[in-house]
Design a protein around this motif. Structure first.
Motif, PDB file in Angstrom:
ATOM      1  N   GLU A  75     -25.293  12.582   0.672  1.00  0.00           N
ATOM      2  CA  GLU A  75     -23.880  12.727   0.989  1.00  0.00           C
ATOM      3  C   GLU A  75     -23.249  13.652  -0.035  1.00  0.00           C
ATOM      4  O   GLU A  75     -23.492  13.529  -1.229  1.00  0.00           O
ATOM      5  N   PRO A  76     -22.427  14.577   0.405  1.00  0.00           N
ATOM      6  CA  PRO A  76     -21.912  15.598  -0.520  1.00  0.00           C
ATOM      7  C   PRO A  76     -20.857  15.108  -1.492  1.00  0.00           C
ATOM      8  O   PRO A  76     -20.696  15.675  -2.565  1.00  0.00           O
ATOM      9  N   ASP A  77     -20.110  14.063  -1.109  1.00  0.00           N
ATOM     10  CA  ASP A  77     -18.983  13.670  -1.950  1.00  0.00           C
ATOM     11  C   ASP A  77     -18.734  12.174  -1.865  1.00  0.00           C
ATOM     12  O   ASP A  77     -19.432  11.434  -1.159  1.00  0.00           O
ATOM     13  N   LEU A  78     -17.711  11.716  -2.590  1.00  0.00           N
ATOM     14  CA  LEU A  78     -17.398  10.288  -2.666  1.00  0.00           C
ATOM     15  C   LEU A  78     -17.054   9.675  -1.312  1.00  0.00           C
ATOM     16  O   LEU A  78     -17.459   8.557  -1.004  1.00  0.00           O
ATOM     17  N   ALA A  79     -16.298  10.405  -0.512  1.00  0.00           N
ATOM     18  CA  ALA A  79     -15.923   9.879   0.805  1.00  0.00           C
ATOM     19  C   ALA A  79     -17.164   9.681   1.662  1.00  0.00           C
ATOM     20  O   ALA A  79     -17.294   8.663   2.362  1.00  0.00           O
ATOM     21  N   GLY A  80     -18.084  10.625   1.605  1.00  0.00           N
ATOM     22  CA  GLY A  80     -19.325  10.473   2.358  1.00  0.00           C
ATOM     23  C   GLY A  80     -20.111   9.270   1.890  1.00  0.00           C
ATOM     24  O   GLY A  80     -20.665   8.510   2.702  1.00  0.00           O
ATOM     25  N   PHE A 123       0.848  -1.193   0.000  1.00  0.00           N
ATOM     26  CA  PHE A 123       0.000   0.000   0.000  1.00  0.00           C
ATOM     27  C   PHE A 123       0.885   1.244   0.000  1.00  0.00           C
ATOM     28  O   PHE A 123       1.027   1.934   1.001  1.00  0.00           O
ATOM     29  N   ASP A 124       1.485   1.526  -1.148  1.00  0.00           N
ATOM     30  CA  ASP A 124       2.390   2.656  -1.224  1.00  0.00           C
ATOM     31  C   ASP A 124       1.687   3.927  -1.670  1.00  0.00           C
ATOM     32  O   ASP A 124       2.323   4.959  -1.886  1.00  0.00           O
ATOM     33  N   SER A 125       0.372   3.873  -1.795  1.00  0.00           N
ATOM     34  CA  SER A 125      -0.398   5.057  -2.146  1.00  0.00           C
ATOM     35  C   SER A 125      -1.793   4.936  -1.545  1.00  0.00           C
ATOM     36  O   SER A 125      -2.257   3.835  -1.217  1.00  0.00           O
ATOM     37  N   ILE A 126      -2.446   6.074  -1.402  1.00  0.00           N
ATOM     38  CA  ILE A 126      -3.817   6.058  -0.884  1.00  0.00           C
ATOM     39  C   ILE A 126      -4.732   5.309  -1.843  1.00  0.00           C
ATOM     40  O   ILE A 126      -5.632   4.580  -1.422  1.00  0.00           O
ATOM     41  N   GLU A 127      -4.480   5.443  -3.159  1.00  0.00           N
ATOM     42  CA  GLU A 127      -5.311   4.750  -4.145  1.00  0.00           C
ATOM     43  C   GLU A 127      -5.178   3.239  -4.016  1.00  0.00           C
ATOM     44  O   GLU A 127      -6.175   2.506  -4.127  1.00  0.00           O
ATOM     45  N   ALA A 128      -3.958   2.751  -3.774  1.00  0.00           N
ATOM     46  CA  ALA A 128      -3.752   1.312  -3.614  1.00  0.00           C
ATOM     47  C   ALA A 128      -4.473   0.800  -2.380  1.00  0.00           C
ATOM     48  O   ALA A 128      -5.094  -0.266  -2.394  1.00  0.00           O
ATOM     49  N   LEU A 129      -4.393   1.537  -1.293  1.00  0.00           N
ATOM     50  CA  LEU A 129      -5.121   1.171  -0.086  1.00  0.00           C
ATOM     51  C   LEU A 129      -6.619   1.175  -0.354  1.00  0.00           C
ATOM     52  O   LEU A 129      -7.345   0.253   0.042  1.00  0.00           O
ATOM     53  N   GLY A 130      -7.097   2.198  -1.064  1.00  0.00           N
ATOM     54  CA  GLY A 130      -8.522   2.285  -1.371  1.00  0.00           C
ATOM     55  C   GLY A 130      -9.006   1.128  -2.207  1.00  0.00           C
ATOM     56  O   GLY A 130     -10.122   0.635  -2.019  1.00  0.00           O
ATOM     57  N   GLU A 131      -8.166   0.652  -3.110  1.00  0.00           N
ATOM     58  CA  GLU A 131      -8.547  -0.493  -3.932  1.00  0.00           C
ATOM     59  C   GLU A 131      -8.734  -1.736  -3.071  1.00  0.00           C
ATOM     60  O   GLU A 131      -9.690  -2.494  -3.243  1.00  0.00           O
ATOM     61  N   ALA A 132      -7.823  -1.949  -2.132  1.00  0.00           N
ATOM     62  CA  ALA A 132      -7.955  -3.099  -1.231  1.00  0.00           C
ATOM     63  C   ALA A 132      -9.243  -3.016  -0.426  1.00  0.00           C
ATOM     64  O   ALA A 132      -9.984  -3.990  -0.295  1.00  0.00           O
ATOM     65  N   ILE A 161     -11.015   4.968  -0.166  1.00  0.00           N
ATOM     66  CA  ILE A 161     -11.930   4.402  -1.164  1.00  0.00           C
ATOM     67  C   ILE A 161     -12.275   5.458  -2.204  1.00  0.00           C
ATOM     68  O   ILE A 161     -12.314   5.181  -3.407  1.00  0.00           O
ATOM     69  N   ALA A 162     -12.516   6.690  -1.748  1.00  0.00           N
ATOM     70  CA  ALA A 162     -12.817   7.779  -2.680  1.00  0.00           C
ATOM     71  C   ALA A 162     -11.651   8.010  -3.636  1.00  0.00           C
ATOM     72  O   ALA A 162     -11.850   8.224  -4.841  1.00  0.00           O
ATOM     73  N   ALA A 163     -10.428   7.958  -3.124  1.00  0.00           N
ATOM     74  CA  ALA A 163      -9.254   8.165  -3.965  1.00  0.00           C
ATOM     75  C   ALA A 163      -9.160   7.086  -5.042  1.00  0.00           C
ATOM     76  O   ALA A 163      -8.805   7.364  -6.201  1.00  0.00           O
ATOM     77  N   PHE A 164      -9.475   5.847  -4.668  1.00  0.00           N
ATOM     78  CA  PHE A 164      -9.489   4.763  -5.655  1.00  0.00           C
ATOM     79  C   PHE A 164     -10.547   5.021  -6.723  1.00  0.00           C
ATOM     80  O   PHE A 164     -10.314   4.827  -7.925  1.00  0.00           O
ATOM     81  N   GLU A 165     -11.718   5.490  -6.304  1.00  0.00           N
ATOM     82  CA  GLU A 165     -12.799   5.756  -7.258  1.00  0.00           C
ATOM     83  C   GLU A 165     -12.498   6.955  -8.156  1.00  0.00           C
ATOM     84  O   GLU A 165     -13.187   7.168  -9.151  1.00  0.00           O
ATOM     85  N   GLU A 166     -11.496   7.722  -7.802  1.00  0.00           N
ATOM     86  CA  GLU A 166     -11.084   8.853  -8.632  1.00  0.00           C
ATOM     87  C   GLU A 166     -10.045   8.457  -9.671  1.00  0.00           C
ATOM     88  O   GLU A 166      -9.637   9.300 -10.486  1.00  0.00           O
TER      89      GLU A 166
END
Length: 383
Positions: free
Chosen positions: A116-121, A26-35, A178-183
């Protein structure tokens, strides 16, 4: 295909072997979000993940069959069924935050009612929903996260959050990841046949071109009244929704309600169910969905009441014709049923344009199919 180093196979290993001590890359927030997106251990019975209702192999929609068909989704308990259709997560990252525009219309936000206002929400909703992933509270989710040594390390390294002692912050970090992965680009590749046509790489067929012209023409259809965001019909960043809310007269899904326990005469008030909205004139309005990948992400409408894309076009067309044959729902053989919420109908938009003949209806369907991402084009053959 992922844009991160983290792979689907790794996600499966994390979900199946959560107690192993190995640290995933998990070297990035996106990688963590994918998991996290694929991790079924974040549901009460360890059977459901974000990907269960937003399957990346099915246009990020829910392809699972239930007693209500595919209209609504089944929860982690294996029995609970919702009352709304799970929308695609494709292109969701491009949705603006929930707000009032200059015309005084509510725009953007997540879920069908923008609550919810955004992806994280949005990402934080299903884990705590009792008929979805069913976790009791944020600390309970944090305890599941703490079972995975890779998560513990990643949350510390990427967010400076200790999962064990900071459960609320850990939950928030989870939703951000998770939001970062969806981006990432895989959710919004802009590589459909329509996109390739705009780039001059392919030609549209005669029917597809007719459908395109009809779609963007205010004279012949009402499609672009709600499903065109950009000023130019040739804008390569078009998401095919203006993110507003409309009541188009969708009937209740009685089939779903017969099995999910919701009274058949219940009114889903849509936007008016949003805690930020208290104007009765908003009752029955739902967010205009993107039409990207629409041909492979049915059933349709907020409650999945229509199965076929052509039926949706015919439903709209019923407002513009007096022909008796056009007042029949082809999926039931019965007249179109009364709107679930008959108040606040978007009469002006719905009655825009003349009645459509079969050739033009088929052309619109052909054009909508060109909005399918390249990876999902093989799914068109199965429909």
């Amino acid at each position: 295909m992922s844009l991160t180093r983290f792979s689907f196979a790794t996600a499966i290993s994390v979900a199946v072997f959560p107690l192993q001590g190995a640290t995933a890359p998990f070297d990035s927030i996106e990688a963590l979000g994918e998991a996290l997106f694929f991790d079924t251990n974040l549901s009460a019975n360890r059977t459901q993940s974000c990907a269960s209702c937003h399957d990346p192999e099915a246009g990020f929609a829910d392809p699972r069959d239930t007693d209500a068909g595919q209209a609504v989704s089944r929860g982690d308990d294996g029995a609970s069924l919702g009352d709304r259709n799970a929308p695609t997560a494709s292109y969701a990252a491009l949705t603006p935050a929930f707000h009032l525009n200059e015309e005084g219309e509510w725009v953007g936000g997540m879920f069908w009612d923008g609550r919810e206002p955004d992806l994280a929400g949005q990402a934080g909703g299903p884990p705590l929903n009792p008929i979805e992933m069913g976790m009791t509270d944020k600390p309970a989710v944090a305890m599941r996260l703490a079972e995975n040594a890779g998560y513990v390390s990643a949350f510390q390294n990427l967010f400076e959050v200790d999962i064990i002692t900071q459960p609320d912050q850990a939950f928030g970090a989870m939703t951000q990841a998770i939001a970062a992965f969806e981006e990432t680009e895989q959710f919004a590749p802009f590589d459909s046949k329509y996109d390739r046509y705009l780039r001059g790489e392919v030609d549209l067929s005669r029917d597809e071109e007719l459908g395109r012209v009809l779609f963007f023409s205010e004279q012949f259809t009402n499609c672009n009244q709600c499903h065109q965001l950009k000023t130019s019909p040739l804008d390569p960043a078009e998401t095919f929704t203006d993110y507003t809310y409309r009541n188009i007269g969708v009937p209740s899904n009685l089939t779903a309600r017969a099995v999910n326990g919701t009274a058949k005469d219940t009114q889903d008030l849509g936007l008016l169910a949003n805690p930020l909205v208290d104007d009765p004139a908003q009752g029955g309005k739902f967010k205009v969905p993107t039409l990207r990948n629409v041909a492979v992400t049915g059933p349709y409408m907020h409650n999945g009441v229509f199965t076929d894309l052509r039926t949706v076009i015919l439903f709209y067309n019923k407002y513009n014709t007096k022909a008796k044959a056009r007042q029949i729902n082809p999926e039931t053989g019965e007249p179109w049923r009364w709107p679930e919420v008959p108040q606040n109908l978007a009469v002006k938009e719905l009655t825009q344009g003349p009645a459509l003949d079969d050739q033009r209806i088929d052309a619109l369907v052909a054009f909508l199919k060109t909005l399918t991402d390249a990876r999902y084009e093989p799914l068109l053959e199965a429909r």
